[in-house]
Design a protein around this motif. Structure first.
Motif, PDB file in Angstrom:
ATOM      1  N   GLY A  14     -67.403 -12.950  16.551  1.00  0.00           N
ATOM      2  CA  GLY A  14     -67.716 -14.364  16.736  1.00  0.00           C
ATOM      3  C   GLY A  14     -66.874 -15.169  15.767  1.00  0.00           C
ATOM      4  O   GLY A  14     -66.400 -14.653  14.760  1.00  0.00           O
ATOM      5  N   ARG A  15     -66.674 -16.401  16.058  1.00  0.00           N
ATOM      6  CA  ARG A  15     -65.800 -17.238  15.244  1.00  0.00           C
ATOM      7  C   ARG A  15     -66.335 -17.375  13.816  1.00  0.00           C
ATOM      8  O   ARG A  15     -67.422 -17.883  13.582  1.00  0.00           O
ATOM      9  N   GLY A  16     -65.565 -16.836  12.868  1.00  0.00           N
ATOM     10  CA  GLY A  16     -65.922 -16.931  11.458  1.00  0.00           C
ATOM     11  C   GLY A  16     -67.087 -16.053  11.026  1.00  0.00           C
ATOM     12  O   GLY A  16     -67.660 -16.269   9.970  1.00  0.00           O
ATOM     13  N   LEU A  17     -67.423 -15.046  11.826  1.00  0.00           N
ATOM     14  CA  LEU A  17     -68.534 -14.137  11.509  1.00  0.00           C
ATOM     15  C   LEU A  17     -67.972 -12.738  11.298  1.00  0.00           C
ATOM     16  O   LEU A  17     -67.802 -11.970  12.239  1.00  0.00           O
ATOM     17  N   TRP A  18     -67.678 -12.419  10.065  1.00  0.00           N
ATOM     18  CA  TRP A  18     -67.023 -11.156   9.740  1.00  0.00           C
ATOM     19  C   TRP A  18     -68.031 -10.065   9.392  1.00  0.00           C
ATOM     20  O   TRP A  18     -69.007 -10.296   8.704  1.00  0.00           O
ATOM     21  N   HIS A  19     -67.749  -8.882   9.888  1.00  0.00           N
ATOM     22  CA  HIS A  19     -68.548  -7.691   9.640  1.00  0.00           C
ATOM     23  C   HIS A  19     -67.602  -6.577   9.197  1.00  0.00           C
ATOM     24  O   HIS A  19     -66.389  -6.723   9.247  1.00  0.00           O
ATOM     25  N   SER A  47     -68.335 -14.982   5.902  1.00  0.00           N
ATOM     26  CA  SER A  47     -67.422 -16.059   6.293  1.00  0.00           C
ATOM     27  C   SER A  47     -65.959 -15.638   6.295  1.00  0.00           C
ATOM     28  O   SER A  47     -65.112 -16.333   6.853  1.00  0.00           O
ATOM     29  N   ASN A  48     -65.646 -14.482   5.680  1.00  0.00           N
ATOM     30  CA  ASN A  48     -64.261 -14.006   5.687  1.00  0.00           C
ATOM     31  C   ASN A  48     -64.224 -12.488   5.579  1.00  0.00           C
ATOM     32  O   ASN A  48     -65.216 -11.860   5.204  1.00  0.00           O
ATOM     33  N   ALA A  49     -63.076 -11.939   5.897  1.00  0.00           N
ATOM     34  CA  ALA A  49     -62.925 -10.478   5.905  1.00  0.00           C
ATOM     35  C   ALA A  49     -63.100  -9.875   4.517  1.00  0.00           C
ATOM     36  O   ALA A  49     -63.673  -8.794   4.373  1.00  0.00           O
ATOM     37  N   GLU A  50     -62.635 -10.574   3.485  1.00  0.00           N
ATOM     38  CA  GLU A  50     -62.730 -10.053   2.126  1.00  0.00           C
ATOM     39  C   GLU A  50     -64.185  -9.872   1.706  1.00  0.00           C
ATOM     40  O   GLU A  50     -64.530  -8.893   1.039  1.00  0.00           O
ATOM     41  N   ALA A  51     -65.052 -10.795   2.087  1.00  0.00           N
ATOM     42  CA  ALA A  51     -66.473 -10.680   1.749  1.00  0.00           C
ATOM     43  C   ALA A  51     -67.108  -9.505   2.487  1.00  0.00           C
ATOM     44  O   ALA A  51     -67.929  -8.780   1.924  1.00  0.00           O
ATOM     45  N   ALA A  52     -66.725  -9.304   3.744  1.00  0.00           N
ATOM     46  CA  ALA A  52     -67.251  -8.173   4.516  1.00  0.00           C
ATOM     47  C   ALA A  52     -66.816  -6.855   3.890  1.00  0.00           C
ATOM     48  O   ALA A  52     -67.611  -5.913   3.785  1.00  0.00           O
ATOM     49  N   ILE A  53     -65.563  -6.786   3.433  1.00  0.00           N
ATOM     50  CA  ILE A  53     -65.054  -5.572   2.798  1.00  0.00           C
ATOM     51  C   ILE A  53     -65.759  -5.329   1.467  1.00  0.00           C
ATOM     52  O   ILE A  53     -66.140  -4.194   1.147  1.00  0.00           O
ATOM     53  N   ALA A  54     -65.968  -6.370   0.691  1.00  0.00           N
ATOM     54  CA  ALA A  54     -66.683  -6.223  -0.581  1.00  0.00           C
ATOM     55  C   ALA A  54     -68.095  -5.693  -0.351  1.00  0.00           C
ATOM     56  O   ALA A  54     -68.569  -4.818  -1.084  1.00  0.00           O
ATOM     57  N   ASP A  55     -68.767  -6.199   0.687  1.00  0.00           N
ATOM     58  CA  ASP A  55     -70.113  -5.708   1.000  1.00  0.00           C
ATOM     59  C   ASP A  55     -70.060  -4.245   1.443  1.00  0.00           C
ATOM     60  O   ASP A  55     -70.909  -3.446   1.050  1.00  0.00           O
TER      61      ASP A  55
END
Length: 79
Positions: A14-19, A47-55
Protein backbone atom coordinates in the motif's frame (compact mmCIF):
# COMPACT_ATOMS: atom_id res chain seq x y z
CA UNK A 1 19.96 -7.53 2.98
CA UNK A 2 21.23 -10.10 5.43
CA UNK A 3 21.37 -9.79 9.20
CA UNK A 4 22.49 -12.34 11.78
CA UNK A 5 21.63 -15.41 9.70
CA UNK A 6 18.46 -14.04 8.10
CA UNK A 7 17.53 -12.37 4.84
CA UNK A 8 15.38 -9.25 5.19
CA UNK A 9 13.17 -8.01 2.39
CA UNK A 10 11.33 -4.70 2.81
CA UNK A 11 8.22 -4.28 0.69
CA UNK A 12 5.48 -1.72 0.28
CA UNK A 13 1.98 -3.07 0.95
CA UNK A 14 0.00 0.00 0.00
CA UNK A 15 1.16 3.53 -0.56
CA UNK A 16 3.67 4.42 2.15
CA UNK A 17 2.96 1.27 4.20
CA UNK A 18 6.23 -0.61 4.53
CA UNK A 19 6.58 -4.10 5.95
CA UNK A 20 9.43 -6.61 6.14
CA UNK A 21 9.71 -10.30 5.40
CA UNK A 22 12.43 -12.40 7.00
CA UNK A 23 13.72 -15.82 6.05
CA UNK A 24 16.72 -17.81 7.23
CA UNK A 25 19.76 -17.52 4.98
CA UNK A 26 19.97 -21.32 4.71
CA UNK A 27 16.24 -21.48 3.79
CA UNK A 28 15.49 -23.79 6.73
CA UNK A 29 12.18 -22.97 8.42
CA UNK A 30 11.88 -21.03 11.63
CA UNK A 31 10.05 -23.14 14.21
CA UNK A 32 8.04 -21.26 16.83
CA UNK A 33 6.20 -23.34 19.44
CA UNK A 34 6.30 -26.36 17.14
CA UNK A 35 4.97 -24.51 14.09
CA UNK A 36 7.24 -24.30 11.05
CA UNK A 37 7.42 -21.05 9.05
CA UNK A 38 9.37 -20.84 5.77
CA UNK A 39 9.31 -17.03 6.11
CA UNK A 40 7.77 -14.47 8.43
CA UNK A 41 6.22 -11.09 7.72
CA UNK A 42 7.01 -8.92 10.70
CA UNK A 43 6.15 -5.55 12.12
CA UNK A 44 3.60 -2.92 11.38
CA UNK A 45 2.97 -0.57 8.48
CA UNK A 46 6.06 1.64 8.72
CA UNK A 47 6.39 4.93 6.84
CA UNK A 48 9.63 3.89 5.12
CA UNK A 49 11.68 0.84 4.26
CA UNK A 50 14.44 1.68 6.74
CA UNK A 51 11.99 1.60 9.66
CA UNK A 52 10.61 -1.76 8.50
CA UNK A 53 14.15 -3.16 8.28
CA UNK A 54 15.04 -1.83 11.73
CA UNK A 55 11.94 -3.53 13.16
CA UNK A 56 12.84 -6.78 11.38
CA UNK A 57 16.30 -6.68 12.98
CA UNK A 58 14.66 -6.33 16.39
CA UNK A 59 12.47 -9.37 15.67
CA UNK A 60 15.49 -11.38 14.50
CA UNK A 61 17.34 -10.51 17.71
CA UNK A 62 14.31 -11.73 19.68
CA UNK A 63 14.11 -14.99 17.69
CA UNK A 64 17.81 -15.64 18.21
CA UNK A 65 17.54 -14.97 21.96
CA UNK A 66 14.64 -17.45 22.22
CA UNK A 67 16.63 -19.95 20.14
CA UNK A 68 13.66 -20.69 17.90
CA UNK A 69 16.01 -21.21 14.96
CA UNK A 70 16.07 -24.99 14.27
CA UNK A 71 19.86 -25.24 13.98
CA UNK A 72 20.33 -23.71 17.40
CA UNK A 73 17.85 -26.13 18.96
CA UNK A 74 19.57 -29.12 17.38
CA UNK A 75 22.92 -28.09 18.84
CA UNK A 76 21.41 -27.83 22.31
CA UNK A 77 19.49 -31.09 21.99
CA UNK A 78 22.57 -33.05 20.91
CA UNK A 79 25.04 -31.57 23.37
Amino acid sequence: MTYDGFQIEAFEAGRGLWHARIRREDFEPVVIDGVSFPELEVGFAWSNAEAAIADAKTRIDYLNRRSVVPGQRRKVAHA
